[in-house]
Design a protein around this motif. Structure first.
Motif, PDB file in Angstrom:
ATOM      1  N   ALA A 207      35.232  48.661  66.213  1.00 40.51           N
ATOM      2  CA  ALA A 207      35.564  48.788  64.792  1.00 40.51           C
ATOM      3  C   ALA A 207      35.045  50.107  64.234  1.00 40.51           C
ATOM      4  N   ARG A 208      33.889  50.522  64.699  1.00 40.48           N
ATOM      5  CA  ARG A 208      33.370  51.817  64.254  1.00 40.48           C
ATOM      6  C   ARG A 208      34.259  52.947  64.767  1.00 40.48           C
ATOM      7  N   ILE A 209      34.712  52.835  66.022  1.00 41.59           N
ATOM      8  CA  ILE A 209      35.629  53.836  66.569  1.00 41.59           C
ATOM      9  C   ILE A 209      36.928  53.869  65.759  1.00 41.59           C
ATOM     10  N   ALA A 210      37.411  52.687  65.366  1.00 38.92           N
ATOM     11  CA  ALA A 210      38.670  52.593  64.634  1.00 38.92           C
ATOM     12  C   ALA A 210      38.564  53.119  63.210  1.00 38.92           C
ATOM     13  N   GLY A 211      37.346  53.241  62.701  1.00 43.50           N
ATOM     14  CA  GLY A 211      37.171  53.737  61.346  1.00 43.50           C
ATOM     15  C   GLY A 211      37.102  52.659  60.288  1.00 43.50           C
ATOM     16  N   CYS A 212      36.796  51.416  60.688  1.00 49.72           N
ATOM     17  CA  CYS A 212      36.604  50.352  59.702  1.00 49.72           C
ATOM     18  C   CYS A 212      35.429  50.719  58.798  1.00 49.72           C
ATOM     19  N   THR A 213      35.579  50.497  57.512  1.00 47.21           N
ATOM     20  CA  THR A 213      34.529  50.886  56.573  1.00 47.21           C
ATOM     21  C   THR A 213      33.584  49.736  56.225  1.00 47.21           C
ATOM     22  N   ARG A 214      33.999  48.505  56.480  1.00 45.81           N
ATOM     23  CA  ARG A 214      33.085  47.366  56.322  1.00 45.81           C
ATOM     24  C   ARG A 214      33.157  46.536  57.589  1.00 45.81           C
ATOM     25  N   LEU A 229      23.634  46.174  63.735  1.00 42.22           N
ATOM     26  CA  LEU A 229      23.471  47.256  62.760  1.00 42.22           C
ATOM     27  C   LEU A 229      23.334  48.600  63.458  1.00 42.22           C
ATOM     28  N   GLU A 230      22.607  48.613  64.560  1.00 44.38           N
ATOM     29  CA  GLU A 230      22.439  49.854  65.317  1.00 44.38           C
ATOM     30  C   GLU A 230      23.759  50.339  65.899  1.00 44.38           C
ATOM     31  N   LEU A 231      24.629  49.394  66.247  1.00 46.46           N
ATOM     32  CA  LEU A 231      25.886  49.741  66.915  1.00 46.46           C
ATOM     33  C   LEU A 231      27.030  50.009  65.944  1.00 46.46           C
ATOM     34  N   GLY A 232      26.797  49.828  64.657  1.00 46.76           N
ATOM     35  CA  GLY A 232      27.847  50.176  63.709  1.00 46.76           C
ATOM     36  C   GLY A 232      28.143  49.182  62.618  1.00 46.76           C
ATOM     37  N   ALA A 233      27.554  47.984  62.660  1.00 45.26           N
ATOM     38  CA  ALA A 233      27.792  47.025  61.585  1.00 45.26           C
ATOM     39  C   ALA A 233      27.229  47.565  60.275  1.00 45.26           C
ATOM     40  N   THR A 234      27.962  47.346  59.191  1.00 46.91           N
ATOM     41  CA  THR A 234      27.473  47.756  57.871  1.00 46.91           C
ATOM     42  C   THR A 234      26.683  46.649  57.198  1.00 46.91           C
ATOM     43  N   ASP A 235      26.934  45.387  57.614  1.00 51.62           N
ATOM     44  CA  ASP A 235      26.262  44.239  57.007  1.00 51.62           C
ATOM     45  C   ASP A 235      26.088  43.159  58.069  1.00 51.62           C
ATOM     46  N   VAL A 236      25.067  42.327  57.898  1.00 48.40           N
ATOM     47  CA  VAL A 236      24.853  41.195  58.798  1.00 48.40           C
ATOM     48  C   VAL A 236      24.550  39.953  57.975  1.00 48.40           C
ATOM     49  N   LEU A 237      24.913  38.795  58.546  1.00 47.93           N
ATOM     50  CA  LEU A 237      24.668  37.523  57.887  1.00 47.93           C
ATOM     51  C   LEU A 237      24.118  36.530  58.895  1.00 47.93           C
ATOM     52  N   ASP A 325      35.794  56.342  78.705  1.00 44.00           N
ATOM     53  CA  ASP A 325      35.789  57.667  78.075  1.00 44.00           C
ATOM     54  C   ASP A 325      35.009  57.632  76.757  1.00 44.00           C
ATOM     55  N   PHE A 326      35.182  56.578  75.975  1.00 42.75           N
ATOM     56  CA  PHE A 326      34.411  56.438  74.740  1.00 42.75           C
ATOM     57  C   PHE A 326      32.914  56.382  75.047  1.00 42.75           C
ATOM     58  N   PHE A 327      32.549  55.638  76.089  1.00 48.21           N
ATOM     59  CA  PHE A 327      31.137  55.532  76.470  1.00 48.21           C
ATOM     60  C   PHE A 327      30.579  56.890  76.885  1.00 48.21           C
ATOM     61  N   MET A 328      31.306  57.603  77.705  1.00 49.73           N
ATOM     62  CA  MET A 328      30.836  58.898  78.189  1.00 49.73           C
ATOM     63  C   MET A 328      30.716  59.906  77.048  1.00 49.73           C
ATOM     64  N   ALA A 329      31.485  59.684  75.973  1.00 51.18           N
ATOM     65  CA  ALA A 329      31.412  60.560  74.806  1.00 51.18           C
ATOM     66  C   ALA A 329      30.375  60.089  73.794  1.00 51.18           C
ATOM     67  N   GLY A 330      29.638  59.012  74.110  1.00 50.86           N
ATOM     68  CA  GLY A 330      28.603  58.505  73.215  1.00 50.86           C
ATOM     69  C   GLY A 330      29.121  57.655  72.077  1.00 50.86           C
ATOM     70  N   ARG A 331      30.367  57.197  72.159  1.00 51.72           N
ATOM     71  CA  ARG A 331      30.964  56.445  71.057  1.00 51.72           C
ATOM     72  C   ARG A 331      31.044  54.951  71.322  1.00 51.72           C
ATOM     73  N   PHE A 332      30.716  54.510  72.519  1.00 53.05           N
ATOM     74  CA  PHE A 332      30.771  53.089  72.880  1.00 53.05           C
ATOM     75  C   PHE A 332      29.541  52.786  73.733  1.00 53.05           C
ATOM     76  N   PRO A 333      28.351  52.752  73.110  1.00 54.92           N
ATOM     77  CA  PRO A 333      27.093  52.690  73.866  1.00 54.92           C
ATOM     78  C   PRO A 333      26.795  51.315  74.453  1.00 54.92           C
ATOM     79  N   LEU A 334      27.588  50.939  75.438  1.00 55.81           N
ATOM     80  CA  LEU A 334      27.442  49.628  76.057  1.00 55.81           C
ATOM     81  C   LEU A 334      26.090  49.436  76.731  1.00 55.81           C
ATOM     82  N   ASP A 335      25.438  50.532  77.092  1.00 58.15           N
ATOM     83  CA  ASP A 335      24.139  50.434  77.759  1.00 58.15           C
ATOM     84  C   ASP A 335      23.083  49.783  76.877  1.00 58.15           C
ATOM     85  N   LYS A 336      23.284  49.778  75.570  1.00 62.36           N
ATOM     86  CA  LYS A 336      22.321  49.174  74.660  1.00 62.36           C
ATOM     87  C   LYS A 336      22.344  47.648  74.723  1.00 62.36           C
ATOM     88  N   LEU A 337      23.378  47.087  75.329  1.00 67.27           N
ATOM     89  CA  LEU A 337      23.497  45.637  75.448  1.00 67.27           C
ATOM     90  C   LEU A 337      22.859  45.111  76.732  1.00 67.27           C
TER      91      LEU A 337
END
Length: 369
Positions: A207-214, A229-237, A325-337
């Motif tokens: 969603a962060r890659i896609a440009g979702c704003t919320r 939140l670290e990976l791109g969420a704007t809010d958590v519940l 490709d997203f991961f190698m470019a730092g945009r899909f940091p799957l290693d954090k999981l």
């Protein structure tokens, strides 16, 4: 036959047994792959617990990455030495397969959950020579080597860190494929994800890659919400609160454009539908097994869409390299999981995953040659 180490599920709900298993040579349309790493997925545990097939004993595992060792004579797109990620099996000839939806193959369930090849045979035998269930999701990658049909083998770029990539073949393509493909979420749109496990967090990153704003993440574990939140969420519940769907509607100012249920329980699926704005779409990608029914008010369905999504409705040979490709470019940091474990420690990995202390266990193989 090749003798390999494998984690075998032998009893319903029991521990995995790491033992020697005999593996047959690849057929004409098959590939022998030496595994580097394999993700542990909740679906593996559903099969171990016999909520899902195949019958036991079985070699499970379906998030493998590794290196091609040998190919059958009919295989032309892969060669020994190729780095690969394994993905589910599909028939290649039904309408969904021919129209670019192989993960919705009409034969998906028997091909991936029966524990046998399409012709009923198995390449997996125990040390005594008795056949055991294998070919789980086209692979059975809780083993140091696997025999997989060429349709389940995706070649990746030469600099790919194979020790991290197995989950791309299932959980991560499921969440990311739903957002980038099925939803095709446009920039500025809003999304809520129920369940901040690997599938849900992949959806957050997509969603962060896609440009979702919320981007709203809902879960019971505070640590997973912090990671979201670290990976791109704007809010958590907190998913344990009452009227969580109402909280999503209030937070988003009238409901979200897209909702993803990565849990697969009736209450989370219902909450996903109830979180939508008019014109919104809910995707159900999680499953707690058969016998689960969803009850939704008919008025709530007006102007809204609900889709059941299997494996992100992806074409693995296209989506997996894209996510890499997203991961190698730092945009899909799957290693954090990911948290790595030796294959021999699979039962500890299971305990940590079910206890919520590890988001995505990754089993490391040490076979050579």
């Amino acid at each position: 036959m090749l003798s390999v180490k494998a984690a075998v599920a032998r009893s319903k709900g029991g521990p995995f047994s790491v033992e020697d298993v005999l593996l047959g040579q690849p057929r004409a349309d098959e590939v022998l792959v030496r595994l580097v790493a394999t993700g542990l997925c909740h679906t593996d545990l559903l099969a171990r617990d016999q909520i899902l097939p195949p019958g036991l004993p079985a070699v499970l595992g379906h998030e493998g990455s590794g290196v091609v060792q040998a190919v059958g004579e009919a295989v032309t797109t892969l060669a020994p030495g190729d780095p690969v990620v394994l993905a589910p099996m599909s028939c290649g000839s039904c309408r969904p397969c021919l129209t670019g939806h192989p993960m919705h193959c009409v034969s998906f369930l028997p091909l991936n959950l029966r524990g046998r090849r399409a012709d009923g045979s198995t390449a997996y035998r125990d040390a005594a020579g008795a056949g055991i269930s294998g070919h789980f999701f086209g692979q059975s990658s809780f083993a140091d080597h696997v025999v997989a049909h060429q349709r389940s083998v995706v070649k990746v770029r030469a600099d790919a860190p194979l020790e991290l990539l197995g989950p791309l073949g299932c959980g991560l393509q499921t969440g990311a494929g739903a957002v980038l493909g099925v939803f095709a979420a446009p920039p500025g749109s809003s999304l809520v994800v129920f369940g901040a496990g690997p599938v849900g967090l992949a959806a957050v990153m997509a969603a962060r890659i896609a440009g979702c704003t919320r981007i709203i993440a809902v879960d019971l574990h505070r640590g997973r919400l912090d990671l979201a939140l670290e990976l791109g969420a704007t809010d958590v519940l907190d998913g344990g609160q009452d009227a969580v769907a109402a909280a999503v509607v209030e937070l988003s100012g009238g409901g979200v454009d897209f909702a993803l249920d990565a849990v697969g329980l009736p209450r989370t699926a219902r909450a996903a539908v109830e979180s939508l704005t008019t014109g919104g779409t809910a995707g159900i990608v999680g499953s707690a097994g058969t016998g689960q029914d969803l009850s939704v008010g008919l008025v709530q369905m007006l102007g809204r869409t609900v889709k059941g999504i299997l494996q992100g409705d992806s074409v693995p040979a296209l989506l997996i390299p894209r996510l890499l490709d997203f991961f190698m470019a730092g945009r899909f940091p799957l290693d954090k999981l990911i948290r790595p474990y030796p294959l021999a420690d699979i039962n500890q990995a299971v305990a940590d995953a079910t206890g919520g202390t590890t988001v995505k266990p990754l089993l490391l193989h040490h076979a050579e040659g």
